[in-house]
Scaffold this motif. Structure first.
Motif, PDB file in Angstrom:
ATOM      1  N   GLU A 197      47.914  37.596  37.217  1.00 53.51           N
ATOM      2  CA  GLU A 197      48.982  36.690  36.782  1.00 53.51           C
ATOM      3  C   GLU A 197      48.801  35.298  37.391  1.00 53.51           C
ATOM      4  O   GLU A 197      49.018  34.293  36.723  1.00 53.51           O
ATOM      5  N   ALA A 198      48.402  35.258  38.646  1.00 47.48           N
ATOM      6  CA  ALA A 198      48.171  33.962  39.290  1.00 47.48           C
ATOM      7  C   ALA A 198      47.043  33.204  38.600  1.00 47.48           C
ATOM      8  O   ALA A 198      47.106  31.975  38.456  1.00 47.48           O
ATOM      9  N   MET A 199      46.026  33.921  38.148  1.00 45.10           N
ATOM     10  CA  MET A 199      44.930  33.262  37.445  1.00 45.10           C
ATOM     11  C   MET A 199      45.374  32.725  36.087  1.00 45.10           C
ATOM     12  O   MET A 199      44.841  31.733  35.603  1.00 45.10           O
ATOM     13  N   LEU A 200      46.348  33.382  35.480  1.00 40.33           N
ATOM     14  CA  LEU A 200      46.829  32.977  34.154  1.00 40.33           C
ATOM     15  C   LEU A 200      47.871  31.865  34.195  1.00 40.33           C
ATOM     16  O   LEU A 200      48.215  31.326  33.143  1.00 40.33           O
ATOM     17  N   THR A 201      48.347  31.531  35.379  1.00 32.51           N
ATOM     18  CA  THR A 201      49.373  30.498  35.498  1.00 32.51           C
ATOM     19  C   THR A 201      48.869  29.194  34.882  1.00 32.51           C
ATOM     20  O   THR A 201      47.798  28.707  35.222  1.00 32.51           O
ATOM     21  N   GLY A 202      49.610  28.704  33.952  1.00 31.91           N
ATOM     22  CA  GLY A 202      49.265  27.433  33.306  1.00 31.91           C
ATOM     23  C   GLY A 202      48.411  27.583  32.060  1.00 31.91           C
ATOM     24  O   GLY A 202      48.283  26.643  31.299  1.00 31.91           O
ATOM     25  N   ILE A 203      47.825  28.780  31.837  1.00 26.79           N
ATOM     26  CA  ILE A 203      47.011  28.989  30.637  1.00 26.79           C
ATOM     27  C   ILE A 203      47.922  29.406  29.499  1.00 26.79           C
ATOM     28  O   ILE A 203      48.769  30.265  29.655  1.00 26.79           O
ATOM     29  N   GLU A 252      41.056  41.221  35.039  1.00 27.07           N
ATOM     30  CA  GLU A 252      41.729  42.116  34.088  1.00 27.07           C
ATOM     31  C   GLU A 252      41.194  43.533  34.218  1.00 27.07           C
ATOM     32  O   GLU A 252      41.954  44.504  34.220  1.00 27.07           O
ATOM     33  N   GLU A 253      39.887  43.668  34.372  1.00 28.52           N
ATOM     34  CA  GLU A 253      39.282  44.985  34.553  1.00 28.52           C
ATOM     35  C   GLU A 253      39.744  45.625  35.859  1.00 28.52           C
ATOM     36  O   GLU A 253      40.025  46.831  35.898  1.00 28.52           O
ATOM     37  N   ALA A 254      39.854  44.828  36.906  1.00 31.05           N
ATOM     38  CA  ALA A 254      40.331  45.345  38.193  1.00 31.05           C
ATOM     39  C   ALA A 254      41.767  45.842  38.079  1.00 31.05           C
ATOM     40  O   ALA A 254      42.127  46.886  38.635  1.00 31.05           O
ATOM     41  N   MET A 305      46.884  39.127  25.616  1.00 27.90           N
ATOM     42  CA  MET A 305      46.434  39.301  24.229  1.00 27.90           C
ATOM     43  C   MET A 305      46.902  38.168  23.328  1.00 27.90           C
ATOM     44  O   MET A 305      46.250  37.862  22.332  1.00 27.90           O
ATOM     45  N   MET A 306      48.007  37.548  23.679  1.00 25.15           N
ATOM     46  CA  MET A 306      48.581  36.503  22.834  1.00 25.15           C
ATOM     47  C   MET A 306      47.994  35.114  23.109  1.00 25.15           C
ATOM     48  O   MET A 306      48.222  34.184  22.351  1.00 25.15           O
ATOM     49  N   ILE A 307      47.240  34.975  24.183  1.00 25.30           N
ATOM     50  CA  ILE A 307      46.655  33.675  24.521  1.00 25.30           C
ATOM     51  C   ILE A 307      45.488  33.376  23.582  1.00 25.30           C
ATOM     52  O   ILE A 307      44.641  34.241  23.328  1.00 25.30           O
ATOM     53  N   ARG A 353      56.071  48.073  33.818  1.00 29.06           N
ATOM     54  CA  ARG A 353      56.543  47.083  32.846  1.00 29.06           C
ATOM     55  C   ARG A 353      55.856  45.727  33.040  1.00 29.06           C
ATOM     56  O   ARG A 353      55.510  45.053  32.074  1.00 29.06           O
ATOM     57  N   HIS A 354      55.660  45.348  34.298  1.00 25.56           N
ATOM     58  CA  HIS A 354      55.003  44.073  34.602  1.00 25.56           C
ATOM     59  C   HIS A 354      53.578  44.072  34.060  1.00 25.56           C
ATOM     60  O   HIS A 354      53.120  43.084  33.459  1.00 25.56           O
ATOM     61  N   GLN A 355      52.875  45.178  34.250  1.00 19.34           N
ATOM     62  CA  GLN A 355      51.510  45.278  33.755  1.00 19.34           C
ATOM     63  C   GLN A 355      51.483  45.184  32.231  1.00 19.34           C
ATOM     64  O   GLN A 355      50.646  44.481  31.654  1.00 19.34           O
ATOM     65  N   ASN A 356      52.388  45.880  31.578  1.00 24.66           N
ATOM     66  CA  ASN A 356      52.438  45.828  30.113  1.00 24.66           C
ATOM     67  C   ASN A 356      52.769  44.427  29.610  1.00 24.66           C
ATOM     68  O   ASN A 356      52.176  43.953  28.628  1.00 24.66           O
ATOM     69  N   ASP A 357      53.706  43.762  30.256  1.00 25.43           N
ATOM     70  CA  ASP A 357      54.052  42.388  29.873  1.00 25.43           C
ATOM     71  C   ASP A 357      52.853  41.447  30.043  1.00 25.43           C
ATOM     72  O   ASP A 357      52.574  40.622  29.174  1.00 25.43           O
ATOM     73  N   LEU A 358      52.152  41.599  31.162  1.00 30.62           N
ATOM     74  CA  LEU A 358      50.999  40.740  31.426  1.00 30.62           C
ATOM     75  C   LEU A 358      49.880  41.013  30.422  1.00 30.62           C
ATOM     76  O   LEU A 358      49.252  40.072  29.915  1.00 30.62           O
TER      77      LEU A 358
END
Length: 125
Positions: free
Chosen positions: A117-123, A71-73, A54-56, A44-49
């Motif tokens: 997720e850590a890389m996306l924090t704040g984006i 993301e590829e990793a 996709m929404m950014i 579920r976490h992967q799907n949410d992320l």
């Protein structure tokens, strides 16, 4: 008959191995009651992320390859879990060895999810 016990041994061994695999949680997943809950939470976490990503707005993303590589990793690390979920939803049966592979891959999948997720924090906020 002397050999009758040998017929039940493989079945008992498989049941014991499956029970042991299902009860073994990585240290990072101790908040879950069992492995199934942990696997579902990671899925579920992967799907949410992925949905969040996709929404950014692409204009808000940094212009570097590290995010794409992360993301590829994540997708590579989680492909067995995703395949398991696909098979499960379509009612396909899965072998013990495939299930063990999936179980062995979930912790790495979880780590890759957390890294992205850590890389996306704040984006995108």
């Amino acid at each position: 008959m002397v050999f009758s016990g040998y017929k039940t041994f493989p079945i008992a061994a498989i049941v014991l191995l499956q029970a042991a695999a299902c009860s073994t949680l990585p240290a990072s997943a101790r908040q879950y009651d069992n492995f199934t809950e942990y696997a579902e939470a990671v899925f579920r976490h992967q799907n949410d992320l992925s949905s969040r990503l996709m929404m950014i707005d692409p204009d808000m993303l940094p212009d570097n390859d590290s995010l794409e590589m992360a993301e590829e990793a994540m997708n590579d690390a989680c492909h067995l879990l995703n395949e398991y979920a696909e098979r499960e939803s379509s009612g396909e049966s899965m072998g013990l060895f495939f299930k063990r592979e999936v179980q062995a891959s979930i912790e790495n999948c979880d780590l890759k999810i957390q890294s992205l997720e850590a890389m996306l924090t704040g984006i995108g906020k």
